[in-house]
Design a protein around this motif. Structure first.
Motif, PDB file in Angstrom:
ATOM      1  N   GLN A   1       5.314  -3.355   1.760  1.00 13.88           N
ATOM      2  CA  GLN A   1       4.901  -4.130   0.523  1.00 13.88           C
ATOM      3  C   GLN A   1       6.138  -4.939   0.152  1.00 13.88           C
ATOM      4  OE1 GLN A   1       4.254  -2.333  -2.796  1.00 13.88           O
ATOM      5  NE2 GLN A   1       5.277  -3.973  -3.677  1.00 13.88           N
ATOM      6  N   GLY A   2       6.409  -6.077   0.155  1.00 15.72           N
ATOM      7  CA  GLY A   2       7.637  -6.449  -0.696  1.00 15.72           C
ATOM      8  C   GLY A   2       8.026  -5.985  -2.023  1.00 15.72           C
TER       9      GLY A   2
ATOM     10  N   LEU B   1       3.508   1.112   3.490  1.00 14.80           N
ATOM     11  CA  LEU B   1       4.681   1.704   2.375  1.00 14.80           C
ATOM     12  C   LEU B   1       4.657   0.875   1.195  1.00 14.80           C
ATOM     13  CD1 LEU B   1       6.996   3.603   2.001  1.00 14.80           C
ATOM     14  CD2 LEU B   1       8.562   1.940   2.777  1.00 14.80           C
ATOM     15  N   GLY B   2       4.329   1.451   0.152  1.00 11.41           N
ATOM     16  CA  GLY B   2       4.415   0.628  -1.135  1.00 11.41           C
ATOM     17  C   GLY B   2       5.871   0.687  -1.734  1.00 11.41           C
TER      18      GLY B   2
ATOM     19  N   PRO C   1      16.229   0.590  13.320  1.00  7.77           N
ATOM     20  CA  PRO C   1      15.017  -0.040  13.406  1.00  7.77           C
ATOM     21  C   PRO C   1      14.919  -1.267  12.556  1.00  7.77           C
ATOM     22  CG  PRO C   1      14.854   2.197  12.953  1.00  7.77           C
ATOM     23  CD  PRO C   1      16.388   1.847  12.898  1.00  7.77           C
ATOM     24  N   LEU C   2      14.198  -2.554  12.898  1.00  2.00           N
ATOM     25  CA  LEU C   2      14.105  -3.831  12.357  1.00  2.00           C
ATOM     26  C   LEU C   2      12.616  -4.117  11.985  1.00  2.00           C
ATOM     27  CD1 LEU C   2      15.251  -6.586  12.199  1.00  2.00           C
ATOM     28  CD2 LEU C   2      14.746  -6.893  14.473  1.00  2.00           C
ATOM     29  N   ILE C   3      12.778  -4.674  10.496  1.00  2.03           N
ATOM     30  CA  ILE C   3      11.680  -4.902   9.923  1.00  2.03           C
ATOM     31  C   ILE C   3      11.589  -6.449   9.797  1.00  2.03           C
ATOM     32  CG2 ILE C   3      10.252  -4.801   7.622  1.00  2.03           C
ATOM     33  CD1 ILE C   3      11.693  -1.824   7.593  1.00  2.03           C
ATOM     34  N   ALA C   4      10.783  -7.331  10.097  1.00  2.00           N
ATOM     35  CA  ALA C   4      10.611  -8.654  10.021  1.00  2.00           C
ATOM     36  C   ALA C   4      10.052  -9.112   8.656  1.00  2.00           C
ATOM     37  CB  ALA C   4       9.843  -9.321  11.008  1.00  2.00           C
ATOM     38  N   ALA C   5      10.593 -10.278   8.034  1.00  2.00           N
ATOM     39  CA  ALA C   5      10.027 -10.599   6.664  1.00  2.00           C
ATOM     40  C   ALA C   5      10.055 -12.102   6.591  1.00  2.00           C
ATOM     41  CB  ALA C   5      10.598  -9.901   5.471  1.00  2.00           C
TER      42      ALA C   5
ATOM     43  N   GLN D   1       7.425  -6.532   6.684  1.00  2.00           N
ATOM     44  CA  GLN D   1       7.221  -6.706   5.229  1.00  2.00           C
ATOM     45  C   GLN D   1       6.592  -7.886   4.856  1.00  2.00           C
ATOM     46  OE1 GLN D   1      10.333  -4.750   2.433  1.00  2.00           O
ATOM     47  NE2 GLN D   1      10.755  -6.975   1.964  1.00  2.00           N
ATOM     48  N   MET D   2       5.495  -7.825   3.888  1.00  2.00           N
ATOM     49  CA  MET D   2       4.885  -8.835   3.535  1.00  2.00           C
ATOM     50  C   MET D   2       4.874  -8.753   1.855  1.00  2.00           C
ATOM     51  SD  MET D   2       1.322  -8.917   5.769  1.00  2.00           S
ATOM     52  CE  MET D   2       0.520  -7.820   5.009  1.00  2.00           C
TER      53      MET D   2
END
Length: 314
Positions: free
Chosen positions: A16-17, A37-38, A165-169, A190-191
């Motif tokens: 969560q952003g 993940l908050g 590791p790569l997280i897209a947002a 990530q949203m």
């Protein structure tokens, strides 16, 4: 398990952003309890308010959660001490040089993730020793790159260059969006906007309703001279555009923006004079739901879309 669920010890690779004025302990704990993940958004909190939210989040969940810290924060040293004292295990940093605080955080056993808007900054973050990066396209509501690189092009370019590791947002609010990002090389997503329009978000109800009403073309990236943000077009946005027509200085823009404009809009619900930050993807958000329902919908749609891809043949 994948690299993100393993790194954070979570069920789903959904983060969560850490959005200002939206991400208090209620939202962060709800996302963590639902398997993601908050993140507590420190950017809109005085140091002692942040401490209170961290303590409340510990009581509200026994699952991992983190704190998002924009490094432009004036009380940054105090904030970092609070994170250390409260035993926070995960920190997302943004809006600054990752070399400044990554060593301190790592020395205290904290997993560090840095938010970037370009391949160049992703490489710098990797060199600084972070554990993962969030690559955020300009569709997002906050922490936007001045180059206006979209998520669709940014993710594969970053993937080509980094090994962590790569997280897209940016522009992800559904299971299909999540699958698309992971097909492009992301390990997780990530949203922000989707969780801003949740029951547990600390945003004002006026702002939540406005997110639901926002359609394609109702947002615009602006204020690049200060910190690029994507705003819903309201009176304040129109005032900004009128000022741009006069070729303003940076000081002129700062004077118009003033102080607490984002709080006024998102937290206090002033839809006229407030700064209303949201991502382009708001156009597909049609309801305000509890976090548990949002997570279930995203995972269900992800699995369904994945099955459709498996059965698809040329």
């Amino acid at each position: 398990m994948n690299r993100i669920t393993q790194l954070f010890n979570i069920q789903y690779p959904i983060i969560q952003g850490g959005m200002i004025w939206n991400s208090g302990y209620k939202l962060a704990s709800a996302v963590s309890n639902a398997g993601g993940l908050g993140l507590i958004g420190a950017g809109s909190m005085y140091p002692e308010v942040l401490r209170e939210h961290i303590q409340k989040c510990k009581k509200a969940t026994d699952k991992p959660f983190g704190v998002n810290i924009p490094m432009l924060y004036p009380n940054i040293e105090e904030i970092m001490q609070i994170v250390k004292e409260e035993g926070v295990k995960i920190v997302f940093t943004s809006a600054g040089n990752p070399k400044t605080w990554t060593p301190f955080l790592k020395e205290n056993g904290i997993t560090v993730v840095h938010v970037v808007s370009s391949t160049k900054f992703a490489l710098k973050a990797q060199e600084a020793g972070v554990d993962a990066v969030v690559a955020e396209g300009f569709e997002a509501g906050g922490h936007n790159g001045r180059d206006e690189t979209t998520t669709l092009t940014l993710i594969p370019m970053v993937k080509e260059q980094v090994t962590i590791p790569l997280i897209a947002a940016g522009g992800i609010a559904s299971g299909r969006g999540m699958l698309a990002a992971m097909c492009l090389g992301a390990d997780g997503v990530q949203m922000g906007s989707r969780f801003a329009a949740s029951t547990e978000s600390s945003a004002h109800d006026n702002f939540k309703k406005t997110i639901v009403e926002t359609k394609e073309g109702d947002t615009q990236l602006t204020l690049k001279e200060l910190a690029p943000v994507r705003l819903i077009k309201n009176k304040f946005y129109n005032d900004v555009q009128e000022l741009y027509a006069k070729c303003p200085s940076k000081e002129d823009l700062e004077n118009l923006l003033g102080k607490r404009r984002a709080k006024r809009g998102m937290f206090e619900g002033d839809l006229v004079e407030g700064e209303l930050e949201i991502g382009q993807i708001a156009g597909i958000i049609h309801d305000i739901l509890p976090v548990q329902n949002i997570m279930e919908n995203v995972i269900q749609e992800f699995n369904q879309a994945k099955q459709e891809m498996i059965t698809f043949e040329f």
